[in-house]
Design an enzyme around this catalytic site. Structure first.
Site, PDB file in Angstrom:
ATOM      1  N   GLY A   4       8.590  -2.796   3.434  1.00 58.50           N
ATOM      2  CA  GLY A   4       8.040  -3.138   4.738  1.00 58.50           C
ATOM      3  C   GLY A   4       8.573  -2.237   5.839  1.00 58.50           C
TER       4      GLY A   4
ATOM      5  N   HIS B 171     -29.832   9.235   1.183  1.00 57.02           N
ATOM      6  CA  HIS B 171     -29.720   9.133  -0.269  1.00 57.02           C
ATOM      7  C   HIS B 171     -29.527  10.522  -0.855  1.00 57.02           C
ATOM      8  CE1 HIS B 171     -30.447   7.761  -4.370  1.00 57.02           C
ATOM      9  NE2 HIS B 171     -31.277   8.792  -4.510  1.00 57.02           N
TER      10      HIS B 171
ATOM     11  N   TYR C 294       0.813  -1.215   0.000  1.00 59.04           N
ATOM     12  CA  TYR C 294       0.000   0.000   0.000  1.00 59.04           C
ATOM     13  C   TYR C 294       0.848   1.267   0.000  1.00 59.04           C
ATOM     14  CZ  TYR C 294       0.670   0.543   5.082  1.00 59.04           C
ATOM     15  OH  TYR C 294       1.207   0.724   6.331  1.00 59.04           O
TER      16      TYR C 294
END
Length: 468
Positions: free
Chosen positions: A277, A447, A193
């Site tokens: 890492g 909504h 990531y």
């Protein structure tokens, strides 16, 4: 007589080593609970996440996204937006804006600590024994602090490659976030990531980015369904990814790469970002003199974050995966309350994990193996009005849910798409509360919002989806 012998000894109830998201939260909560608390920090308050990681990287990602919007408006734009002439990045101003956010938040942490009556001692802490810490200040002066309780929150640090150490044009994420200019070419080692977030951001800002990953796919911590939209996004961004490939050296602006299949490569790179890492920061502050047990590279703790040494606690990246800021903060609060006499355990049902790529990936709970005892369902973002109105419905994004077949207890959520990180709170709340599919399906969501997709996924799992 040595400076150490001359140093006065302060006695406190709680000493916290490390001012990151675990340490400062632990100190603030301890102060709120009336405990005499000292926080020792050699760097700025906020730790890696606030100063060198989560916050500055997300600011850079946002700036990159805004620039990409401007560039898209130079050509055919489905929204009818038009930009005439050249668009450019004033990267120095981008960095000033990013640093301003960091300064504001770091100063805010200091204010919160003062309000909680926590004393901050600036300097490098080094333990003589389990509860006695020497702190060497910026001026070389030494303080000695004896504590009834010690909370270790020293965090983690980037891992370097033995053949390609950090330095010069070889960067960790820390240096990448402080580059004075966008490099023309950037190679990234590691498709987890951190590498993907920063690689995609720099590509959006104009760099030619190449990614090298030793494994056979990107984002190996997520399953292929979640990483597939990111793979397509890399292709759209012109980012070349070499998988099953191993970096062997970097010299004269070229990265040497060996591949499992195909010839070796020489990849041109003005800068090389290594993101293979992180490891717990266990050296340099006297851990070896504290007689606490280890669990591999991490400090071993129980479900109260207690170490093997009485009244010594450890939290955050120091104690194992997941190495996430919000886990550290939760553990810090837990430990402070235990020290104050409250009955607490750190035993979460789920800890959300988010990858802030474009699109984003979020995962909450352990996704179960398929089988007759499990119900799963997927709801596509292409069927959600809010996603479509934000140009987020056509990138293959979706929300999915897994539940037990017998009682419909929800086991996990996952999603990939634009802005899906904002769904992580409701996902986590549903799991922590032991919700069943009927609970999620029965919630009335505003909504139009993307949160509607959680209810729609639950409805689909129950066999009566409405909007798909």
């Amino acid at each position: 007589m040595s400076p150490l012998a001359e140093a006065a000894v302060s006695k406190v109830q709680v000493l916290v080593l490390g001012g990151g998201p675990g340490g400062y939260v632990a100190a603030i909560r301890a102060g709120q609970l009336g405990l005499d608390t000292v926080l020792v920090e050699a760097d700025r308050l906020g730790g890696t996440c606030l100063i060198r990681g989560c916050i500055p990287s997300k600011a850079l990602i946002h700036a990159a996204g805004e620039f990409e919007v401007l560039r898209r408006a130079q050509g055919d734009n489905p929204l009818g937006l038009k930009v005439t002439g050249e668009v450019a990045v004033d990267f120095a101003q981008t960095l000033r804006w990013k640093d301003g956010i960091v300064d504001r938040l770091s100063d805010g942490v200091g204010g919160l600590l003062r309000r909680a009556k926590v004393r901050v001692v600036r300097g490098w802490g080094n333990f003589r024994d389990a509860r006695t810490c020497e702190v060497t200040g910026p001026d070389g002066a030494i303080q000695v602090i004896e504590a009834e309780h010690v909370i270790l929150a020293t965090g983690s640090e980037p891992v370097a490659l033995p053949a390609i150490p950090f330095g010069g044009d070889v960067l960790s994420s820390t240096e990448a976030l402080a580059l004075p200019a966008v490099p023309e070419t950037l190679a990234v080692i590691g498709a987890g990531y951190i590498g993907l977030e920063l690689g995609m951001a720099f590509a959006a800002l104009g760099a030619k980015v190449t990614i090298v990953e030793a494994l056979s796919r990107i984002l190996p911590q997520y399953d292929p369904a979640l990483s597939a939209p990111i793979t397509r996004a890399l292709e759209r961004a012109g980012i070349e990814a070499h998988l099953d490939a191993r970096a062997t050296g970097f010299a004269d602006g070229r990265l040497s790469v060996e591949r499992a299949q195909g010839p070796a490569l020489q990849i041109p790179a003005d800068k090389l970002l290594v993101t293979v890492g992180r490891r717990p920061r266990t050296e340099g502050w006297g851990l070896e003199r504290m007689a606490v047990d280890l669990d591999g590279p991490f400090i071993k703790v129980d479900d109260r974050c207690a170490t093997s040494m009485r009244n010594v606690w450890a939290i955050g990246d120091l104690v194992g995966e997941p190495m996430l800021a919000h886990k550290a903060s939760a553990q810090g609060e837990t430990v402070a309350e235990i020290i104050a006499g409250r009955r607490r355990r750190f035993d979460p049902v789920a800890i959300p994990a988010v990858c802030f790529t474009t699109p984003e990936v979020v995962s909450v709970g352990a996704w179960p193996e398929p089988g007759p005892e499990v119900i799963t369902a997927v709801f596509p973002l292409a069927a959600n009005g809010r996603a479509l109105s934000q140009e987020g419905g056509d990138d293959g994004g979706f929300v999915r849910v897994a539940a037990r077949a017998d009682d419909h207890r929800i086991l996990a959520f996952a999603a990939v798409g634009r802005h899906v990180s904002e769904l992580s709170g409701e996902m986590t709340a549903l799991l922590e509360m032991g919700a069943v599919l009927e609970d999620a399906a029965g919630l009335i969501h505003a909504h139009p919002t993307q949160s509607e997709t959680l209810g729609e996924a639950a409805l689909r799992a129950l066999g009566h989806a409405i909007h798909v």
